[in-house]
Design a protein around this motif. Structure first.
Motif, short mmCIF file in Angstrom:
data_model
loop_
_atom_site.label_atom_id
_atom_site.label_comp_id
_atom_site.label_asym_id
_atom_site.label_seq_id
_atom_site.Cartn_x
_atom_site.Cartn_y
_atom_site.Cartn_z
N GLU A 118 58.70 60.59 40.03
CA GLU A 118 57.71 60.90 41.07
C GLU A 118 58.24 60.56 42.46
N VAL A 119 58.89 59.40 42.60
CA VAL A 119 59.45 59.02 43.90
C VAL A 119 60.47 60.06 44.35
N VAL A 172 64.94 48.97 41.49
CA VAL A 172 63.71 49.56 42.00
C VAL A 172 63.06 48.59 42.97
N ALA A 173 62.33 49.15 43.92
CA ALA A 173 61.56 48.36 44.89
C ALA A 173 60.09 48.53 44.54
N CYS A 174 59.38 47.41 44.43
CA CYS A 174 57.96 47.45 44.07
C CYS A 174 57.13 46.66 45.06
N GLU A 211 53.30 48.88 42.20
CA GLU A 211 53.65 50.25 42.54
C GLU A 211 55.12 50.38 42.89
N LEU A 212 55.80 51.29 42.19
CA LEU A 212 57.22 51.54 42.44
C LEU A 212 57.33 52.38 43.71
N PHE A 253 66.20 56.83 47.03
CA PHE A 253 65.00 57.56 47.41
C PHE A 253 63.83 56.60 47.56
N VAL A 254 62.99 56.86 48.56
CA VAL A 254 61.81 56.05 48.82
C VAL A 254 60.60 56.98 48.87
N HIS A 255 59.54 56.56 48.22
CA HIS A 255 58.28 57.31 48.19
C HIS A 255 57.80 57.54 49.64
N PRO A 256 57.22 58.71 49.92
CA PRO A 256 56.74 58.98 51.28
C PRO A 256 55.78 57.93 51.82
#
Length: 170
Positions: free
Chosen positions: A21-22, A62-64, A68-69, A85-88
């Motif tokens: 998803e990220v 991973v960064a949480c 939430e990842l 990659f980083v979630h928007p």
């Protein structure tokens, strides 16, 4: 906006759906400002089996934030930073910096002196701010589309100090 630093930990296979998803959201919503619709459509696809292998054969972190990842990064044994990659929703909150710092510590612990990556147009400024130098502008093809990216490199210098190594081992 999140004010706390993310928790950086090793990837676990149960993280796979969140990692996907990220990646998909980052390409579709963030990188889309630098690439056209056909390019982002071609890029925002994954082969699940290939990705599972890719993530398990690299050092993946991973960064949480809470549960939430928010992002992920991979380092291959030869110093190749393959994915970052980083979630928007977690852009511009030092998430990528925290991931890169952890990856660089891992690289030093493995006596990897040089990191290299193929940075998107979107990611290039981030990598430049963190000491990477552009080695070459290149055009790559993926699923019938051509993309500009940048082969970048960073020399890490010496291996970890004993204190840094102990902190990583804990």
């Amino acid at each position: 906006m999140v004010n706390d630093a993310p928790v950086i930990r090793r990837y676990h296979p149960r993280d796979f759906p969140d990692v996907v998803e990220v990646f998909l959201r980052s390409v579709s919503e963030v990188a889309a400002k630098d690439y056209n619709e056909a390019q982002t459509r071609a890029w925002a696809q994954i082969d699940e089996q290939r990705w599972m292998v890719r993530l398990s054969h690299a050092w993946t972190f991973v960064a949480c934030y809470q549960d939430e990842l928010a992002g992920f990064i991979t380092l291959e044994r030869d110093g190749h930073l393959d994915l970052l990659f980083v979630h928007p929703d977690y852009q511009r909150q030092k998430t990528a910096t925290a991931l890169l710092n952890r990856l660089e510590s891992q690289a030093r612990a493995q006596n990897i002196a040089t990191l290299f990556t193929e940075a998107s147009i979107t990611a290039r400024p981030f990598f430049e701010r963190h000491g990477f130098k552009v080695m070459a502008k290149q055009t790559v093809a993926l699923r019938g589309e051509e993309f500009v990216n940048y082969r970048m490199q960073k020399w890490l210098g010496e291996a970890l100090t004993l204190l840094e190594y102990r902190e990583l081992s804990e």
